[in-house]
Write a protein that holds these residues in place. Structure first.
Motif, short mmCIF file in Angstrom:
data_model
loop_
_atom_site.label_atom_id
_atom_site.label_comp_id
_atom_site.label_asym_id
_atom_site.label_seq_id
_atom_site.Cartn_x
_atom_site.Cartn_y
_atom_site.Cartn_z
N PRO A 1 -56.67 61.41 -107.20
CA PRO A 1 -55.75 61.08 -106.14
C PRO A 1 -55.08 59.75 -106.41
O PRO A 1 -55.55 58.95 -107.17
CB PRO A 1 -56.65 60.99 -104.89
N VAL A 2 -53.96 59.53 -105.75
CA VAL A 2 -53.23 58.28 -105.97
C VAL A 2 -54.01 57.11 -105.40
O VAL A 2 -54.06 56.04 -105.97
CB VAL A 2 -51.84 58.37 -105.34
N THR A 3 -54.63 57.32 -104.26
CA THR A 3 -55.42 56.25 -103.67
C THR A 3 -56.79 56.78 -103.28
O THR A 3 -56.94 57.93 -102.91
CB THR A 3 -54.73 55.68 -102.41
N SER A 4 -57.79 55.93 -103.35
CA SER A 4 -59.13 56.35 -102.95
C SER A 4 -59.89 55.21 -102.26
O SER A 4 -61.08 55.26 -102.17
CB SER A 4 -59.91 56.83 -104.17
N GLY A 5 -59.19 54.17 -101.84
CA GLY A 5 -59.85 53.07 -101.15
C GLY A 5 -60.10 51.88 -102.05
O GLY A 5 -60.27 52.02 -103.25
N GLN A 6 -60.10 50.69 -101.47
CA GLN A 6 -60.29 49.46 -102.24
C GLN A 6 -61.68 49.41 -102.85
O GLN A 6 -62.66 49.84 -102.26
CB GLN A 6 -60.07 48.26 -101.32
N ILE A 7 -61.76 48.87 -104.10
CA ILE A 7 -63.02 48.74 -104.82
C ILE A 7 -63.42 47.27 -104.84
O ILE A 7 -62.61 46.40 -105.17
CB ILE A 7 -62.88 49.28 -106.25
N ASN A 8 -64.65 47.01 -104.47
CA ASN A 8 -65.18 45.64 -104.45
C ASN A 8 -66.38 45.56 -105.38
O ASN A 8 -67.32 46.34 -105.26
CB ASN A 8 -65.60 45.24 -103.03
#
Length: 657
Positions: free
Chosen positions: A541-548
């Motif tokens: 997918p184009v976005t999957s949530g911010q990674i920390n």
């Protein structure tokens, strides 16, 4: 209409509802047992992977594009096209098989392709004869504007697709009338072979099936190719179709229809005129065997070219599919024949209705068993049963069958009452309604001889008439007799009730046939879910949530211990923004000379892709436009330098996309 076990219990109105509920519960239980143990099968090809993947951004131009499908497909020279941002061909020619089993195909690209977004469009024919198509994009270097519009229409659509679907429905309907009507005559009402309405029903079924098969043969080439109606008469395209499995199946069906024409001629010719009971019994057996062989052969042309011929256990699935079609024809075609007999013929007997009831009950049992097996192959899971179009159509079909069986129980009640009245009539007792409505039914109806003294129907006087007048009087008396008989039949409440319930059954059967036809051209739920899982795992997918991320480090020098914190947003394929914080003891910002990043996808031999962030403030760096070309388990490497000679590299794996 279907037969059941003998009635039981005190209330006749509750018995049909109880039986329908019991049948529905049994079907639900069997569905649960079958679907719980279902395993993946293969039918109706779906794209399960590609390299480059959909939406991927690659650093350098690939030498070729590969596509992987869930099953073998028929590829042509123009089945895969790769188009550059301006819409020109970027490939060098026809696709080729890349592995045994031919489920992976590749097409070579031109060298020196410029950066930008490229479109891959494909169209082929799956092993179950249905056309499949699709398109996706990938980018070299960075995404760009493209003049190529992704096709919104699926293969097999448009006017040609509509006509082909109509012909497919007509073919099923014609087969049901041909096979079911013939079975009704031979197994239930042999006197019906001499009835003109029954003859017309079966002949119309033959004509419909023959015409539909010819139309499908002509439309096959544009249906799976150009989509242009004018190409239906392209001889080269027709020759190509004849070399395929669906084309061979259609030609075989036409040959079998030629044999069935001879069967019809005997059934409604010599058989209908045969008077000797012994000879007629022998001829009945011969026609039954020959007709069954021809009907099974015609049903086999569907099994040979469609869903049953692909996937797991095709050696079992094809005979099961033939049995399923024969049971459908015996039930629904016999139902249509019974309706015609009730409305158009005066002498259908209660015994014939009872015999059809038993035949229909056996057909329902066969349909249940074969339908459950087919559902196991094509659905495969409870989620596919509710979340895919195929599964939803299957649920509608099961509901229609349940309603049809429920109406059939009502028809059976009328059949029992009709049989009781018929037995009384044979014993010499006639219903009061029939007596009241058909006075004179036993009057003399013989035709007068030419030139004889003839009684006038208006006055009752006897007069000498010529041949023309005698013929006219004969027609008048025949019409009067037919009117009396029709009035008597219409006055019989049992016969009228049976006709109404059979009419409702037939209407439901027409809708059921339409749903079944759509179902045969719909991608099975199991394949749809399999393709969705493959694409979601591979294509990102184009976005999957911010990674920390948080990575402790120690360069070994003075004040060399600390922690690197990374934020990657949006955390998916494509362009991302990266923020880096370096904290020293006590979580205070740590001002160091240099920080560098790199991303590596070891499973695909991509990377390391270097990233050099810019310093914003003490302990805070940032980088924009960081390209993640595809989803996967990426290794994020951070190099921290705390002095001219003190440096360390730490890494951590993270799933992106």
């Amino acid at each position: 209409m279907t037969a059941t076990a003998p009635p039981f219990g005190p209330s006749p109105t509750r018995r049909p509802l109880a039986a329908v509920a019991l049948l529905a519960a049994l079907i639900s239980l069997l569905f649960g047992l079958v679907l719980a143990g279902a395993s993946p099968a293969s039918a109706h090809a779906a794209l399960t992977g590609s390299d480059p993947q959909d939406g991927a951004v690659v650093a350098t131009a690939p030498k070729e594009v590969t596509l992987t499908f869930s099953e073998q497909i028929a590829m042509g020279e123009d089945s895969i096209r790769v188009l550059d941002p301006s819409g020109k061909r970027a490939d060098t020619g026809a696709p080729r098989d890349l592995q045994s089993g031919a489920v992976q195909y590749g097409i070579t690209l031109h060298g020196g392709l410029p950066d930008g977004t490229y479109t891959v469009a494909w169209q082929a024919v799956s092993a179950d004869s249905h056309p499949v198509s699709g398109a996706f994009t990938f980018s070299i270097g960075a995404p760009s504007q493209t003049s190529v519009a992704l096709p919104s229409d699926e293969a097999g659509g448009g006017l040609v697709g509509t006509l082909y679907d109509i012909a497919r429905y007509a073919a099923y309907a014609g087969f049901i009338l041909l096979a079911g009507g013939s079975a009704f005559v031979l197994a239930c009402w042999q006197r019906g072979a001499g009835a003109r309405p029954m003859q017309r029903l079966v002949v119309r079924g033959w004509v419909t099936l023959t015409a539909a098969t010819l139309v499908m043969l002509l439309l096959r080439s544009p249906y799976t190719g150009s989509g242009k109606l004018a190409d239906a008469f392209d001889l080269d395209g027709l020759q190509t179709v004849l070399d395929t499995k669906p084309g061979a199946a259609l030609v075989s069906r036409l040959l079998l229809l030629g044999a069935s024409a001879l069967f019809i001629a005997v059934l409604f010719g010599a058989y209908a005129k045969r008077e000797d009971e012994k000879e007629k019994q022998d001829l009945t057996f011969g026609l039954a065997v020959g007709g069954t062989v021809i009907a099974a052969g015609i049903a086999g042309t569907w099994a040979l070219a469609e869903h049953a011929s692909t996937g797991i256990q095709p050696g079992i699935a094809m005979p099961v599919d033939v049995l399923h079609l024969l049971a459908v024809a015996a039930w629904l075609g016999g139902l249509a024949a019974l309706l015609v007999a009730l409305y158009r013929t005066p002498d259908i007997t209660s015994g014939a209705v009872r015999r059809f009831s038993r035949m229909a009950f056996g057909s329902v049992l066969v349909l249940t068993a074969t339908g459950l097996y087919q559902s196991w192959r094509q659905v495969g899971s409870w989620s596919a049963l509710t979340d895919t179009r195929y599964g939803q159509l299957l649920l509608i079909k099961v509901a229609l069958v349940a309603v049809l069986v429920g109406v059939a129980w009502i028809s059976r009640r009328w059949t029992g009452r009709l049989a009781g009245n018929g037995d009384r009539a044979e014993a010499g007792t006639e219903s009061p309604a029939a007596e009241a409505e058909s006075p004179g039914a036993g009057d003399e109806t013989e035709s007068p001889s030419v030139g004889a003294g003839t009684e006038s129907p208006a006055t009752g006087d006897t007069e000498e008439v010529g041949p023309e007048r005698a013929a006219q009087l004969t027609r008048q008396r025949a019409a009067l007799t037919a009117t009396k008989e029709k009035r008597a039949r219409d006055a019989d409440p049992d016969r009228a009730g049976l006709r109404r319930s059979v009419m409702v059954e037939t209407g439901i059967a027409v809708v059921l046939l339409a749903v079944t036809t759509v179902l045969t051209s719909t991608e099975p739920g199991r394949t749809e879910e399999e393709a969705a899982r493959s694409n979601s795992a591979a294509a990102a997918p184009v976005t999957s949530g911010q990674i920390n991320l948080s990575l402790p480090f120690d360069t070994g020098g003075r004040n060399g211990k600390g922690t690197v914190r990374l934020d990657i947003a949006p955390g998916g394929t494509g362009s991302n923004g990266v923020h880096v914080w370096v904290d020293g003891p006590g979580s205070r910002p740590m001002d160091i000379p240099e920080v560098k990043l790199a991303f590596t996808l070891e499973s695909k031999d991509i990377g390391p892709l270097p990233v050099v962030p810019d310093r914003l403030t003490a302990g805070h760096w940032t980088a924009g436009g960081v390209q993640i070309p595809m989803a996967g388990d990426w290794k994020v490497t951070v190099t921290v330098r705390t002095s001219d000679i003190d440096q360390t590299t730490v890494d951590k794996n993270v799933k992106i996309g």
